[in-house]
Write a protein that holds these residues in place. Structure first.
Motif, mmCIF file in Angstrom:
data_model
loop_
_atom_site.group_PDB
_atom_site.id
_atom_site.type_symbol
_atom_site.label_atom_id
_atom_site.label_comp_id
_atom_site.label_asym_id
_atom_site.label_seq_id
_atom_site.Cartn_x
_atom_site.Cartn_y
_atom_site.Cartn_z
ATOM 1 N N VAL A 108 0.745 -1.213 -0.053
ATOM 2 C CA VAL A 108 -0.108 0.088 0.076
ATOM 3 C C VAL A 108 0.977 1.496 -0.040
ATOM 4 N N ILE A 109 0.261 2.508 -0.240
ATOM 5 C CA ILE A 109 0.916 3.646 -0.471
ATOM 6 C C ILE A 109 0.142 4.595 0.199
ATOM 7 N N THR A 110 0.576 5.756 0.821
ATOM 8 C CA THR A 110 -0.037 6.876 1.275
ATOM 9 C C THR A 110 -0.328 7.921 0.084
ATOM 10 N N ALA A 111 -1.735 7.970 -0.005
ATOM 11 C CA ALA A 111 -1.972 8.999 -1.319
ATOM 12 C C ALA A 111 -2.369 10.303 -0.501
ATOM 13 N N SER A 112 -2.809 10.341 0.634
ATOM 14 C CA SER A 112 -3.003 11.624 1.129
ATOM 15 C C SER A 112 -3.383 11.666 2.675
ATOM 16 N N VAL A 113 -3.079 12.601 3.390
ATOM 17 C CA VAL A 113 -3.663 12.750 4.832
ATOM 18 C C VAL A 113 -4.242 14.026 4.858
ATOM 19 N N VAL A 125 -14.095 2.018 2.197
ATOM 20 C CA VAL A 125 -13.305 1.394 1.022
ATOM 21 C C VAL A 125 -13.722 2.116 -0.569
ATOM 22 N N GLY A 126 -12.858 2.384 -1.285
ATOM 23 C CA GLY A 126 -13.416 2.865 -2.472
ATOM 24 C C GLY A 126 -13.319 1.616 -3.574
ATOM 25 N N ASN A 127 -12.587 2.037 -4.570
ATOM 26 C CA ASN A 127 -12.228 0.802 -5.514
ATOM 27 C C ASN A 127 -10.875 0.534 -5.283
ATOM 28 N N THR A 128 -9.774 1.516 -5.467
ATOM 29 C CA THR A 128 -8.508 0.943 -5.103
ATOM 30 C C THR A 128 -8.015 1.413 -3.835
ATOM 31 N N SER A 129 -8.916 2.277 -3.209
ATOM 32 C CA SER A 129 -8.306 3.081 -1.987
ATOM 33 C C SER A 129 -9.120 2.881 -0.833
ATOM 34 N N LEU A 130 -8.679 3.419 0.263
ATOM 35 C CA LEU A 130 -9.455 3.133 1.468
ATOM 36 C C LEU A 130 -9.198 4.040 2.495
ATOM 37 N N PHE A 145 -6.273 9.244 6.846
ATOM 38 C CA PHE A 145 -5.239 8.767 5.712
ATOM 39 C C PHE A 145 -6.079 7.848 4.724
ATOM 40 N N THR A 146 -5.685 8.479 3.182
ATOM 41 C CA THR A 146 -5.975 7.380 2.339
ATOM 42 C C THR A 146 -4.900 6.757 1.602
ATOM 43 N N MET A 147 -5.297 5.433 1.646
ATOM 44 C CA MET A 147 -4.087 4.569 1.200
ATOM 45 C C MET A 147 -4.665 3.906 -0.078
ATOM 46 N N VAL A 148 -3.572 3.592 -0.839
ATOM 47 C CA VAL A 148 -4.100 2.946 -2.114
ATOM 48 C C VAL A 148 -3.275 1.539 -2.334
ATOM 49 N N ALA A 149 -4.037 0.605 -2.566
ATOM 50 C CA ALA A 149 -3.568 -0.853 -2.926
ATOM 51 C C ALA A 149 -2.923 -0.795 -3.845
ATOM 52 N N ARG A 159 0.741 -0.860 -9.732
ATOM 53 C CA ARG A 159 -0.434 -0.255 -10.229
ATOM 54 C C ARG A 159 -1.753 -0.535 -9.188
ATOM 55 N N PRO A 160 -2.561 0.599 -8.866
ATOM 56 C CA PRO A 160 -3.559 0.531 -8.047
ATOM 57 C C PRO A 160 -4.290 -0.531 -8.347
ATOM 58 N N LYS A 161 -4.627 -1.615 -7.380
ATOM 59 C CA LYS A 161 -5.483 -2.727 -7.427
ATOM 60 C C LYS A 161 -6.688 -2.613 -6.586
ATOM 61 N N ARG A 203 -15.921 13.308 3.156
ATOM 62 C CA ARG A 203 -14.341 13.772 3.250
ATOM 63 C C ARG A 203 -13.735 13.157 1.680
ATOM 64 N N ARG A 204 -14.234 12.130 1.246
ATOM 65 C CA ARG A 204 -13.622 11.586 0.110
ATOM 66 C C ARG A 204 -14.042 12.655 -1.174
ATOM 67 N N GLU A 205 -15.420 13.080 -1.070
ATOM 68 C CA GLU A 205 -15.723 14.067 -1.952
ATOM 69 C C GLU A 205 -15.063 15.394 -1.923
ATOM 70 N N MET A 206 -14.886 15.974 -0.733
ATOM 71 C CA MET A 206 -14.090 17.104 -0.515
ATOM 72 C C MET A 206 -12.691 16.920 -1.112
ATOM 73 N N ARG A 207 -12.015 15.781 -0.948
ATOM 74 C CA ARG A 207 -10.657 15.458 -1.287
ATOM 75 C C ARG A 207 -10.630 15.456 -2.942
ATOM 76 N N MET A 208 -11.602 14.746 -3.374
ATOM 77 C CA MET A 208 -11.491 14.923 -4.759
ATOM 78 C C MET A 208 -11.969 16.222 -5.609
ATOM 79 N N LYS A 209 -12.721 17.043 -4.658
ATOM 80 C CA LYS A 209 -12.766 18.568 -5.200
ATOM 81 C C LYS A 209 -11.586 19.153 -5.041
ATOM 82 N N ARG A 210 -10.915 19.020 -3.796
ATOM 83 C CA ARG A 210 -9.573 19.903 -3.769
ATOM 84 C C ARG A 210 -8.715 19.449 -4.617
ATOM 85 N N LYS A 211 -8.572 18.012 -5.251
ATOM 86 C CA LYS A 211 -7.543 17.550 -6.100
ATOM 87 C C LYS A 211 -7.879 18.373 -7.618
ATOM 88 N N GLU A 212 -9.141 18.422 -7.751
ATOM 89 C CA GLU A 212 -9.557 18.868 -9.189
ATOM 90 C C GLU A 212 -9.181 20.206 -9.249
HETATM 91 C C1 LIG Z 1 -1.699 7.871 -4.860
HETATM 92 C C2 LIG Z 1 -1.617 7.585 -6.483
HETATM 93 C C3 LIG Z 1 -1.452 6.169 -6.817
HETATM 94 C C4 LIG Z 1 -2.672 7.941 -7.197
HETATM 95 O O1 LIG Z 1 -2.620 8.110 -8.751
HETATM 96 P P1 LIG Z 1 -3.678 8.444 -9.795
HETATM 97 O O2 LIG Z 1 -3.009 8.427 -11.188
HETATM 98 O O3 LIG Z 1 -4.406 9.795 -9.117
HETATM 99 O O4 LIG Z 1 -4.381 7.020 -9.535
HETATM 100 P P2 LIG Z 1 -5.939 6.835 -9.737
HETATM 101 O O5 LIG Z 1 -6.683 7.678 -10.497
HETATM 102 O O6 LIG Z 1 -6.060 5.398 -10.245
HETATM 103 O O7 LIG Z 1 -6.320 6.942 -8.315
HETATM 104 C C5 LIG Z 1 -6.051 5.657 -7.346
HETATM 105 C C6 LIG Z 1 -6.835 5.888 -6.106
HETATM 106 O O8 LIG Z 1 -6.446 6.924 -5.446
HETATM 107 C C7 LIG Z 1 -7.479 8.037 -4.910
HETATM 108 N N1 LIG Z 1 -6.714 9.133 -5.163
HETATM 109 C C8 LIG Z 1 -5.921 9.891 -5.914
HETATM 110 N N2 LIG Z 1 -5.542 10.811 -5.666
HETATM 111 C C9 LIG Z 1 -5.975 11.098 -4.304
HETATM 112 C C10 LIG Z 1 -5.819 12.245 -3.675
HETATM 113 N N3 LIG Z 1 -4.999 13.406 -3.863
HETATM 114 N N4 LIG Z 1 -6.385 11.979 -2.247
HETATM 115 C C11 LIG Z 1 -6.978 10.928 -1.946
HETATM 116 N N5 LIG Z 1 -7.267 9.895 -2.753
HETATM 117 C C12 LIG Z 1 -6.749 9.920 -3.936
HETATM 118 C C13 LIG Z 1 -8.369 7.875 -6.101
HETATM 119 O O9 LIG Z 1 -9.382 8.346 -5.705
HETATM 120 C C14 LIG Z 1 -8.379 6.418 -6.434
HETATM 121 O O10 LIG Z 1 -9.067 5.847 -5.415
HETATM 122 P P3 LIG Z 1 -10.491 4.702 -5.931
HETATM 123 O O11 LIG Z 1 -9.971 3.799 -6.839
HETATM 124 O O12 LIG Z 1 -10.943 4.175 -4.493
HETATM 125 O O13 LIG Z 1 -11.404 5.565 -6.347
HETATM 126 C C15 LIG Z 1 -0.390 8.340 -7.158
HETATM 127 O O14 LIG Z 1 -0.622 9.891 -6.938
HETATM 128 C C16 LIG Z 1 1.067 8.058 -6.144
HETATM 129 O O15 LIG Z 1 1.601 7.108 -6.636
HETATM 130 N N6 LIG Z 1 1.370 8.719 -5.316
HETATM 131 C C17 LIG Z 1 2.606 8.696 -4.693
HETATM 132 C C18 LIG Z 1 2.227 7.866 -3.373
HETATM 133 C C19 LIG Z 1 3.307 7.576 -2.609
HETATM 134 O O16 LIG Z 1 4.681 7.135 -2.931
HETATM 135 N N7 LIG Z 1 3.210 7.779 -1.315
HETATM 136 C C20 LIG Z 1 4.508 7.353 -0.386
HETATM 137 C C21 LIG Z 1 4.743 8.804 0.526
HETATM 138 S S1 LIG Z 1 5.592 9.751 -0.505
#
Ligand SMILES: CC(C)(COP(=O)(O)OP(=O)(O)OC[C@H]1O[C@@H](n2cnc3c(N)ncnc32)[C@H](O)[C@@H]1OP(=O)(O)O)[C@@H](O)C(=O)NCCC(=O)NCCS
Length: 158
Positions: free
Chosen positions: A54-59, A83-88, A112-116, A122-124, A146-155
């Motif tokens: 897993v990796i940390t996508a956001s905190v 849990v979402g699709n590839t994140s939790l 924390f949002t973690m991605v498997a 690749r995200p799974k 919170r997830r909706e807010m995160r996605m909005k912030r990302k956009e």
């Molecule tokens: C996290 C990461 C895989 C997302 O990449 P991406 O191209 O946006 O991938 P996807 O669009 O397939 O998204 C994968 C999942 O991450 C979530 N995600 C992507 N960006 C996010 C963000 N900023 N905040 C929260 N979740 C996020 C998506 O919603 C998706 O979840 P879902 O499948 O449950 O809907 C990528 O940004 C990455 O590898 N980041 C580095 C992470 C890392 O190395 N962390 C260690 C600490 S530095």
């Protein structure tokens, strides 16, 4: 059959004793040290739930309510809330436990949002979350917001 796990299946609790090498110049627990401990707990929870890398996508919503001081016991509890699709989402609560009465005082809460990841990094897809209580259902609903807010912030590039 769809893989699924309960919240209890992946709960992690760790305890650290605050030592001089964990302190900042102001004589309190260094925030960066606490963040490392939180990230480790979130990672272990996510690994238990997904049984994969897993990796940390956001905190977000890191909120330091009180400091912790030399010699105090810091208890950190992490659990899956959504849990979402590839994140939790993993909620990580931190407490200082007082030795005199065993009471736990909250000092921090973080989400924390973690991605498997699969074998190609690749995200799974992650296993589904079985919700067993009213509290767990309420957590799930709050996490969706919170997830909706995160996605909005990302956009919007925040
Ligand atoms: C996290 C990461 C895989 C997302 O990449 P991406 O191209 O946006 O991938 P996807 O669009 O397939 O998204 C994968 C999942 O991450 C979530 N995600 C992507 N960006 C996010 C963000 N900023 N905040 C929260 N979740 C996020 C998506 O919603 C998706 O979840 P879902 O499948 O449950 O809907 C990528 O940004 C990455 O590898 N980041 C580095 C992470 C890392 O190395 N962390 C260690 C600490 S530095």
């Amino acid at each position: 059959m769809t893989e699924e796990r309960t919240v209890q299946d992946s709960i992690v609790e760790t305890v650290h004793m605050v030592r001089p090498n964990h302190m900042n110049a102001a004589g309190r627990l260094f925030g960066g040290m606490l963040m490392q401990w939180l990230d480790e707990v979130a990672g272990m929870v996510a690994k238990r739930h997904t049984r994969s890398n897993v990796i940390t996508a956001s905190v977000d919503n890191l909120r330091f309510i009180h400091g912790a001081y030399n010699g105090e016991m810091v208890v950190i509890i992490g659990k899956v809330t959504y849990v979402g699709n590839t994140s939790l989402e993993v909620r990580v609560d931190t407490y200082v436990e007082h030795l005199e009465d065993g009471m736990r005082h909250p000092i921090n809460r973080a989400y924390f949002t973690m991605v498997a990841l699969d074998e190609n990094d690749r995200p799974k897809r992650v296993p589904r979350l079985v919700l067993r209580s009213v509290e767990e259902k309420a957590e799930w609903d709050a996490a969706k917001k919170r997830r909706e807010m995160r996605m909005k912030r990302k956009e919007e590039g925040f």
